[in-house]
Enzyme design. Structure first.
Site, PDB file in Angstrom:
ATOM      1  N   LYS A  40      43.427   2.856  93.663  1.00  0.00           N
ATOM      2  CA  LYS A  40      43.886   1.426  92.928  1.00  0.00           C
ATOM      3  C   LYS A  40      44.286   1.224  91.326  1.00  0.00           C
ATOM      4  O   LYS A  40      44.674  -0.137  91.017  1.00  0.00           O
ATOM      5  CB  LYS A  40      42.871   0.528  93.590  1.00  0.00           C
ATOM      6  CG  LYS A  40      41.436   0.690  92.706  1.00  0.00           C
ATOM      7  CD  LYS A  40      41.005  -0.732  93.218  1.00  0.00           C
ATOM      8  CE  LYS A  40      39.449  -0.703  92.133  1.00  0.00           C
ATOM      9  NZ  LYS A  40      38.432  -1.510  92.711  1.00  0.00           N
ATOM     10  N   LYS A  56      33.561  13.490  74.836  1.00  0.00           N
ATOM     11  CA  LYS A  56      34.501  15.179  74.589  1.00  0.00           C
ATOM     12  C   LYS A  56      35.575  15.000  73.924  1.00  0.00           C
ATOM     13  O   LYS A  56      35.572  16.479  72.591  1.00  0.00           O
ATOM     14  CB  LYS A  56      34.654  16.297  75.598  1.00  0.00           C
ATOM     15  CG  LYS A  56      33.637  15.434  76.971  1.00  0.00           C
ATOM     16  CD  LYS A  56      32.573  16.176  76.343  1.00  0.00           C
ATOM     17  CE  LYS A  56      31.200  15.914  77.008  1.00  0.00           C
ATOM     18  NZ  LYS A  56      31.413  14.693  77.700  1.00  0.00           N
ATOM     19  N   ALA A 119      41.430  -0.139  99.065  1.00  0.00           N
ATOM     20  CA  ALA A 119      41.440  -0.075 100.343  1.00  0.00           C
ATOM     21  C   ALA A 119      40.085  -1.025 100.838  1.00  0.00           C
ATOM     22  O   ALA A 119      39.738  -0.737 100.799  1.00  0.00           O
ATOM     23  CB  ALA A 119      41.519   1.309 100.799  1.00  0.00           C
ATOM     24  N   ASP A 186      19.232   9.783  78.054  1.00  0.00           N
ATOM     25  CA  ASP A 186      20.591  10.366  78.997  1.00  0.00           C
ATOM     26  C   ASP A 186      21.748  12.043  78.055  1.00  0.00           C
ATOM     27  O   ASP A 186      21.638  11.117  76.712  1.00  0.00           O
ATOM     28  CB  ASP A 186      21.228   9.965  80.140  1.00  0.00           C
ATOM     29  CG  ASP A 186      21.848   9.368  79.552  1.00  0.00           C
ATOM     30  OD1 ASP A 186      22.421   9.141  78.449  1.00  0.00           O
ATOM     31  OD2 ASP A 186      22.430   8.103  80.390  1.00  0.00           O
ATOM     32  N   GLN A 188      24.794  11.051  77.782  1.00  0.00           N
ATOM     33  CA  GLN A 188      26.078  10.118  77.107  1.00  0.00           C
ATOM     34  C   GLN A 188      24.975   9.509  75.826  1.00  0.00           C
ATOM     35  O   GLN A 188      25.988   9.348  74.813  1.00  0.00           O
ATOM     36  CB  GLN A 188      26.193   8.707  78.403  1.00  0.00           C
ATOM     37  CG  GLN A 188      26.577   9.906  79.160  1.00  0.00           C
ATOM     38  CD  GLN A 188      27.331   8.233  80.646  1.00  0.00           C
ATOM     39  OE1 GLN A 188      26.110   7.459  80.857  1.00  0.00           O
ATOM     40  NE2 GLN A 188      28.496   8.353  80.748  1.00  0.00           N
ATOM     41  N   ARG A 272      24.879   3.216  86.611  1.00  0.00           N
ATOM     42  CA  ARG A 272      26.646   2.954  87.130  1.00  0.00           C
ATOM     43  C   ARG A 272      26.461   2.693  88.571  1.00  0.00           C
ATOM     44  O   ARG A 272      25.050   2.797  89.675  1.00  0.00           O
ATOM     45  CB  ARG A 272      26.894   4.620  87.407  1.00  0.00           C
ATOM     46  CG  ARG A 272      27.352   5.148  86.032  1.00  0.00           C
ATOM     47  CD  ARG A 272      27.846   7.000  86.122  1.00  0.00           C
ATOM     48  NE  ARG A 272      28.757   6.942  85.465  1.00  0.00           N
ATOM     49  CZ  ARG A 272      29.258   8.302  85.417  1.00  0.00           C
ATOM     50  NH1 ARG A 272      29.172   9.472  86.737  1.00  0.00           N
ATOM     51  NH2 ARG A 272      30.162   8.784  84.717  1.00  0.00           N
ATOM     52  N   ALA A 320      30.791  15.551  87.452  1.00  0.00           N
ATOM     53  CA  ALA A 320      32.318  15.212  87.618  1.00  0.00           C
ATOM     54  C   ALA A 320      31.638  17.114  88.307  1.00  0.00           C
ATOM     55  O   ALA A 320      32.807  16.652  89.277  1.00  0.00           O
ATOM     56  CB  ALA A 320      33.165  15.559  86.653  1.00  0.00           C
ATOM     57  N   HIS A 444      29.337  43.609  70.549  1.00  0.00           N
ATOM     58  CA  HIS A 444      28.398  44.205  69.324  1.00  0.00           C
ATOM     59  C   HIS A 444      29.471  44.191  68.449  1.00  0.00           C
ATOM     60  O   HIS A 444      30.293  44.825  68.338  1.00  0.00           O
ATOM     61  CB  HIS A 444      27.342  45.534  69.707  1.00  0.00           C
ATOM     62  CG  HIS A 444      26.940  45.062  67.494  1.00  0.00           C
ATOM     63  ND1 HIS A 444      25.398  44.201  67.650  1.00  0.00           N
ATOM     64  CD2 HIS A 444      26.959  46.190  66.706  1.00  0.00           C
ATOM     65  CE1 HIS A 444      25.255  44.737  66.646  1.00  0.00           C
ATOM     66  NE2 HIS A 444      26.007  45.957  65.967  1.00  0.00           N
TER      67      HIS A 444
END
Length: 468
Positions: A40, A56, A119, A186, A188, A272, A320, A444
């Site tokens: 969507k 990131k 949907a 957390d 984030q 969330r 993810a 090394h």
């Protein structure tokens, strides 16, 4: 809107084009299935468009800001050094656009049909897709629900204001806040505090609970925060936020006292919520939990075996990396393979002042599960190559069972952590023992030797560790 009875027949229907959805679509197509994907909004989902990719990009900019302080050690000096957040925003937009086009190209390459729209289930084998004034019906043999989740403000803090930021708006700023209060505990919140601190923002980090890692990692992270002049408030319960034209005031409960802090902005760790309400899952008989999350099996199937679910919409994590794995498993099951997913050795990464990467059991979890354990720790300050590159902050920690020497968990903070966690994941998946980590040669000088010596430290045999 006029809706007819005709339904387009589809072999496999994927609802949602985020990491879980597009991986499921491509994998099923690779295995010979005809796949249709319904999205969507924008392909790539929240992660690509306004989530982990944005954070990131900012974390990488923060890393380079910190690296700039090392230049004099290597004989390099600059007369001036500035940071322009607007240029960073342009780079972020370029990265997101490039990655989105990449997903589009991959779907096209594998002949995945992409339909724009929302949907809704009409039965256990049929959905309707609405896009503006258009409404079409699609009948499917198998389907994958990958609609992800949405951010919502914590209860009691629904006020919308330009000085009250969230996991999306924080990375849309065109000016760095003068003083940012970061609420949460957390990964984030950790990334927000770490990145904006590097950009020169004064940070007050109001922890609403314990940090999410092994306690040894948590202590090192707190040390790095304090070294970076980030003020820490522990067990801070936010009670009230009052925004004004040029500042805001935030009141916290700290134990049996209250404290009001004046700052320019505040970051709130939104929760969330699974995007399942619009799907009308009750129509197709799919069982959901109270939070709207879908329960799935190790094959990613719902209680309707021909309908799969992956990613944030499920009751099994909101990362993810897990959505990608589940998406591939769903696509492979649809394609006839006997694939399963298991969260046991899932890696967790965070881009803080120094990167953090973990997998497996923490020390506390291992003890609570009744294991008699060895602990192997090795500080990067004792690694030769870390001294060469001036990245001596952090440590590697490995946990094993005493009786069998089987590796139970790995917890890393510092340079190279994100790369090394893949080696740790493989060790856990293969049931590796200490000898499997200590026997091979390691280059090394390299950071790899810190991994070797953390393994040797499991039995007190690390060569370069100066403290017990």
């Amino acid at each position: 809107m006029v809706v007819g009875d005709f339904a387009h027949e589809k072999e496999v229907l994927i609802i949602g084009g985020g990491p879980g959805g597009y991986h499921a679509a491509i994998r099923a197509a690779q295995l010979g299935k005809e796949v249709t994907l319904v999205e969507k909004q924008a392909l790539g989902g929240i992660c690509l468009n306004n989530g982990c990719i944005s954070s990131k990009v900012f974390a990488e900019a923060a890393k380079r800001m910190r690296d700039a302080h090392d230049f004099p050690s290597f004989g390099m000096t600059f007369e001036s050094f500035t940071f322009d957040i607007n240029e960073l925003q342009k780079h972020k937009a370029t990265v997101i656009n490039s990655l989105t086009k990449g997903v589009q190209a991959l779907l096209k390459k594998h002949n995945v049909e992409v339909i724009q729209g929302t949907a809704t289930f009409l039965s256990d084998n049929q959905v309707g897709v609405e896009n503006g004034d258009s409404f079409e019906k699609y009948e499917f043999e198998q389907a994958v629900i990958a609609t992800g989740s949405s951010y919502v403000r914590p209860k009691g803090f629904t006020l919308t204001h330009e000085r009250i930021l969230d996991p999306t708006s924080i990375y849309e700023q065109t000016e760095c806040p003068d003083h940012l209060i970061v609420c949460g505990s957390d990964y984030q919140a950790i990334e927000v505090a770490s990145s904006f601190s590097a950009f020169g923002t004064k940070i007050t980090f109001a922890l609403d609970g314990p940090l999410p890692y092994d306690e040894t990692i948590n202590k090192e992270l707190i040390r790095l925060f304090k070294k970076s002049k980030i003020k820490i408030l522990k067990d801070a319960a936010l009670k009230k936020v009052s925004p004004y034209e040029k500042h805001l005031e935030a009141t916290f409960r700290l134990g049996d006292q209250e404290q009001t802090i004046t700052a320019s902005h505040i970051y709130l760790p939104d929760e969330r919520v699974a995007n399942t309400k619009a799907l009308r899952l009750e129509v197709c008989g799919i069982e959901v939990m109270n939070e709207g999350l879908i329960t799935i099996t190790e094959t990613t199937q719902t209680n309707q075996p021909h309908i799969f679910a992956v990613g944030d919409v499920t009751a099994h994590g909101s990362l993810a990396v897990e959505a990608i794995k589940q998406g591939k498993v769903a696509g492979e099951r649809i394609g006839g393979k006997k694939s399963v997913w298991d969260p046991w050795a899932r890696p967790n990464v965070g881009y803080s002042i120094r990167p953090i990467a973990t997998t497996g059991l923490t020390e506390e979890e291992a003890l609570n599960e009744g294991y008699d354990i060895h602990i192997g720790e090795f500080p990067l300050a004792s690694n030769g190559y870390a001294s060469i590159i001036n990245k001596k902050e952090g440590l590697f920690k490995i946990i094993s069972e005493k009786e069998t020497d089987v590796i139970l968990g790995c917890h890393l903070i510092g340079e190279g952590s994100v790369a090394f966690i893949s080696q740790a994941v493989q060790a856990l998946e293969m049931g590796a023992r200490m000898e499997d980590l200590t026997y091979p040669y390691y280059p090394h000088p390299s950071l790899n030797e810190a991994w070797l010596e953390a393994s040797e430290a499991l039995t007190g045999m690390a060569i370069h560790r100066t403290s017990s």
